[in-house]
Enzyme design. Structure first.
Site, PDB file in Angstrom:
ATOM      1  N   ASN A   1      -5.371  -6.304   6.276  1.00  0.00           N
ATOM      2  CA  ASN A   1      -5.899  -6.933   7.477  1.00  0.00           C
ATOM      3  C   ASN A   1      -5.962  -8.437   7.247  1.00  0.00           C
ATOM      4  O   ASN A   1      -6.606  -8.895   6.289  1.00  0.00           O
ATOM      5  CB  ASN A   1      -7.284  -6.388   7.813  1.00  0.00           C
ATOM      6  CG  ASN A   1      -7.256  -4.911   8.148  1.00  0.00           C
ATOM      7  OD1 ASN A   1      -6.540  -4.483   9.040  1.00  0.00           O
ATOM      8  ND2 ASN A   1      -8.038  -4.121   7.412  1.00  0.00           N
TER       9      ASN A   1
ATOM     10  N   GLU B   1      -5.879   5.710 -12.624  1.00  0.00           N
ATOM     11  CA  GLU B   1      -5.884   6.531 -13.828  1.00  0.00           C
ATOM     12  C   GLU B   1      -4.456   6.950 -14.162  1.00  0.00           C
ATOM     13  O   GLU B   1      -3.648   7.202 -13.264  1.00  0.00           O
ATOM     14  CB  GLU B   1      -6.746   7.776 -13.623  1.00  0.00           C
ATOM     15  CG  GLU B   1      -6.847   8.669 -14.859  1.00  0.00           C
ATOM     16  CD  GLU B   1      -7.648   9.933 -14.631  1.00  0.00           C
ATOM     17  OE1 GLU B   1      -7.943  10.629 -15.616  1.00  0.00           O
ATOM     18  OE2 GLU B   1      -7.982  10.225 -13.461  1.00  0.00           O
TER      19      GLU B   1
ATOM     20  N   ARG C   1      -7.214  -0.522   1.076  1.00  0.00           N
ATOM     21  CA  ARG C   1      -7.043  -1.828   1.703  1.00  0.00           C
ATOM     22  C   ARG C   1      -6.921  -2.905   0.628  1.00  0.00           C
ATOM     23  O   ARG C   1      -7.577  -2.819  -0.421  1.00  0.00           O
ATOM     24  CB  ARG C   1      -8.215  -2.132   2.631  1.00  0.00           C
ATOM     25  CG  ARG C   1      -8.285  -1.192   3.827  1.00  0.00           C
ATOM     26  CD  ARG C   1      -9.395  -1.581   4.795  1.00  0.00           C
ATOM     27  NE  ARG C   1      -9.416  -0.670   5.948  1.00  0.00           N
ATOM     28  CZ  ARG C   1     -10.119   0.465   5.989  1.00  0.00           C
ATOM     29  NH1 ARG C   1     -10.875   0.812   4.944  1.00  0.00           N
ATOM     30  NH2 ARG C   1     -10.075   1.238   7.056  1.00  0.00           N
TER      31      ARG C   1
ATOM     32  N   GLU D   1      -0.724   4.604   0.817  1.00  0.00           N
ATOM     33  CA  GLU D   1      -0.702   3.732   1.981  1.00  0.00           C
ATOM     34  C   GLU D   1      -1.535   2.502   1.681  1.00  0.00           C
ATOM     35  O   GLU D   1      -2.721   2.602   1.347  1.00  0.00           O
ATOM     36  CB  GLU D   1      -1.262   4.447   3.216  1.00  0.00           C
ATOM     37  CG  GLU D   1      -1.340   3.547   4.448  1.00  0.00           C
ATOM     38  CD  GLU D   1      -2.009   4.200   5.640  1.00  0.00           C
ATOM     39  OE1 GLU D   1      -2.504   3.463   6.509  1.00  0.00           O
ATOM     40  OE2 GLU D   1      -2.053   5.447   5.692  1.00  0.00           O
TER      41      GLU D   1
END
Length: 262
Positions: free
Chosen positions: A61, A121, A11, A57
């Site tokens: 929000n 990384e 997120r 992904e």
């Protein structure tokens, strides 16, 4: 059941800033997006992805700033063998935050951070597209329980481990996985510490052949019944590992126009 790891979700606070960061510095392209009521989900990945390569992904929000707990570790991206130093210097020249350079990591890997503080990384591999996802690391409080979860419930194989005086890393992936597929790194610290999940880390997603059949098999193997297919309109489902990390289960239609099952 040993489904391929389809994507890992994080997120972010500012969607456009995050998209610009991954598209500029890792040469990711937008694979698909879903605009929901108050949220946006975007799939990203290298232009030349292996068919079983994992996507990133990004979920935004509206009005929320994610909190990154320490139960979430990092994603790792690949560069060709011998190109670690050059890749890191390129990122530094582009203004990416200098977090852990190759020298401080013994010349074997390096770390940078994205705009939200998610650690990325950089590892050297002789396979996979440059910057493609190599593994996702999560921290666990019981190594035996975590390994048992992935090997017994998902049928994954332990394909590597590294043990030091204070911690151990275990790598798991599907049986006969292509080298280009993403694996899961389980990090176990011997000092008995506990972790905060936060909401900056979202989930791992496993792509399955038959959502309902594989869900039933997971229930037989006593996986956590977190969000079953019916509660998700039979489009996907979620279970949790012993540490509370969420794992999405998804059946993809290769002929569908969208990557999203909505």
């Amino acid at each position: 059941m040993d489904g391929t790891l389809d994507h890992t979700m994080i997120r972010v606070a500012d969607l456009e800033e995050s998209l610009d960061w991954y598209q500029t510095h890792l040469d990711y392209e937008e694979k698909d997006r879903h605009e929901g009521d108050g949220f946006t989900i975007v799939y990203l990945g290298p232009e030349e992805m292996h068919e079983d390569g994992a996507m990133l992904e990004i979920t935004h929000n509206e009005g929320e700033t994610p909190d990154i707990g320490d139960a979430w570790g990092h994603i790792a991206v690949r560069v060709p063998e011998g190109e670690l130093e050059a890749a890191y210097e390129q990122l530094m020249e582009e203004g990416v935050e200098d977090y852990r350079d190759p020298e401080s990591c013994g010349g074997r890997y390096a770390f940078v951070k994205d705009p939200d503080g998610h650690e990325v990384e950089i590892v050297q591999r002789d396979h996979g597209a440059k910057w493609s996802l190599d593994h996702t690391m999560i921290r666990v409080e019981d190594a035996d329980a975590a390994l048992g979860f992935w090997t017994r419930k998902f049928g994954y194989d332990e394909v590597g481990r590294w043990e030091s005086d204070t911690f151990a890393n275990y790598f798991v992936e599907p049986t006969d996985a292509a080298p280009e597929e993403m694996s899961v790194e389980l990090t176990y610290n011997y000092d008995g510490r506990s972790y905060e999940m936060g909401d900056g880390w979202g989930h791992l997603c496993v792509r399955l052949d038959d959502l309902q059949d594989d869900w039933d098999q997971l229930m037989t193997r006593e996986a956590a019944d977190y969000r079953d297919p019916e509660s998700c309109d039979d489009m996907y489902a979620f279970t949790k590992d012993p540490d509370g990390h969420e794992i999405e289960l998804l059946e993809r239609d290769s002929e569908a126009d969208s990557l999203f099952p909505f």
